[in-house]
Design an enzyme around this catalytic site. Structure first.
Site, PDB file in Angstrom:
ATOM      1  N   GLN A 105       0.812  -1.235   0.000  1.00 28.65           N
ATOM      2  CA  GLN A 105       0.000   0.000   0.000  1.00 28.65           C
ATOM      3  C   GLN A 105       0.837   1.272   0.000  1.00 28.65           C
ATOM      4  OE1 GLN A 105      -2.671   1.232   3.261  1.00 28.65           O
ATOM      5  NE2 GLN A 105      -3.639  -0.761   2.977  1.00 28.65           N
ATOM      6  N   HIS A 108       1.248   4.308   7.726  1.00 28.21           N
ATOM      7  CA  HIS A 108       2.368   4.500   6.799  1.00 28.21           C
ATOM      8  C   HIS A 108       1.866   5.078   5.469  1.00 28.21           C
ATOM      9  CE1 HIS A 108       5.178   2.124   9.283  1.00 28.21           C
ATOM     10  NE2 HIS A 108       6.115   2.662   8.522  1.00 28.21           N
TER      11      HIS A 108
END
Length: 376
Positions: free
Chosen positions: A307, A331
């Site tokens: 991702q 993140h």
């Protein structure tokens, strides 16, 4: 500080090394000077700092410092304040140039994270670039080199990115000693991607390994436990996780496992785990299997670790990218925050309205900045 220097707060959101990697890479590519303050303020030992002798921190600080120096070299720029204990650095980028570059933190600092920082920049050179990256190939809190090759690389090819990754030597904590040579071909412009249909899982495979003086039985135990765990949920698919003893091609002692799943539409997912002193091998195998299963239960097209790594490429691409994923990680949110600061890219995140499961998915959409390589 020059008025054109962009200030980046290193303490926001995830508050770790990712802010350094993404902002420094985008600084080089866009030619924007940056000053990063409060570096790694979200960590127990902030800054580019050695930390406690028994801490993984002593491994990570040279990795961050080494990554910044590598970027400085690729863009022929200047780097101020990059020293042990520093919580503030200034990067003034020059012109990105092709050539051979070496990064060696002289610890088990992650090769995968060094590549994360340097690869985007190497795409904007005038010719093929070779990166010789040393350190830990299979390190905690970072993508294993197998993940980079089997998951990250094929997904980046959808953006038009091509690089070769030659694993010369594997290196393990605490010594490191690994070596990976990456050859990157430049690109005129990144293509946008659409990854919204996962299809069905068609293949599950991986590798369980031991290196150095550790017994082969550990690899077999990890593999057996992993296959048994996956079988409870996925019954009709052949699973191949061979057990390997690494000898000549490994530095130090280590053991671990990575399990990869591929879908009918070309999506790739992984679960991985590394052995630790006092942890039974079957527990390592179960941990990797459960990580993979967790990422297969939702109907997303990328796992939780891919991702955030794709955000910088979505931001640089020309056009609109759309990626379906599971819960959006901190993140990823951090990478989006930095990418929007340093480029004209615009991101939106929305929950998929066609989910019929208890595991909702989200669409990350990006209007890319469409940066072109001025050298091509």
């Amino acid at each position: 500080m020059d008025s054109t220097t962009l200030e980046v707060d290193g303490s926001v959101m995830e508050g770790g090394g990712q802010i350094l990697r993404v902002s420094a890479a985008l600084s080089c590519i866009t030619g924007t000077a940056i000053k990063i303050s409060k570096i790694r303020a979200g960590r127990t030992t902030p800054g580019l700092r050695p930390g406690h002798p028994n801490s993984m921190t002593k491994v990570t600080w040279p990795q961050h410092l080494c990554g910044l120096q590598l970027l400085r070299d690729i863009c022929a720029g200047s780097l101020d304040g990059a020293a042990i204990g520093s919580t503030e650095i200034t990067l003034n980028p020059g012109k990105i140039t092709s050539g051979d570059h070496l990064a060696d933190p002289q610890t088990a600092g992650s090769v995968g994270l060094l590549l994360q920082a340097s690869l985007p920049c190497a795409l904007f050179t005038d010719a093929s670039t070779q990166l010789c990256l040393k350190g830990g190939t299979n390190a905690e809190m970072a993508p294993q080199i197998d993940y980079t090759v089997k998951v990250f690389k094929p997904t980046l090819e959808k953006f038009g990115v091509h690089f070769d990754c030659d694993v010369k030597m594997r290196g393990y904590y605490p010594k490191g000693g690994g070596e990976v040579v990456v050859t990157v071909n430049p690109i005129k412009q990144l293509s946008p991607v659409t990854m919204t249909e996962r299809g069905t899982i068609t293949k599950i495979y991986g590798r369980a390994f031991v290196a150095g003086v550790l017994p082969y039985k550990l690899a077999k135990d990890m593999s057996t436990a992993a296959v048994r765990t996956i079988r409870r949920e996925i019954k009709d698919l052949y699973i191949s996780i061979p057990s390997l003893q690494e000898k000549d091609q490994a530095c130090g002692n280590g053991n671990g496992i990575i399990i990869i799943a591929e879908s009918s539409t070309g999506c790739v997912f992984a679960g991985s785990s590394l052995g630790k002193k006092g942890v039974y091998a079957d527990k390592v195998g179960i941990e990797a299997a459960e990580m993979l299963l967790r990422n297969l239960r939702h109907n997303g097209c990328v796992d939780e670790f891919l991702q955030d790594q794709l955000i910088i490429f979505m931001a640089l691409a020309s056009g609109t990218s759309r990626i379906r994923c599971g819960p959006v990680t901190l993140h990823t949110q951090t990478a989006i925050h930095v990418a929007e600061q340093l480029t004209q890219a615009k991101f939106t995140i929305s929950q998929s309205d066609d989910d019929q499961t208890n595991n909702p998915t989200f669409i990350i959409e990006c209007q890319g900045a469409g940066l072109s390589n001025p050298h091509l």
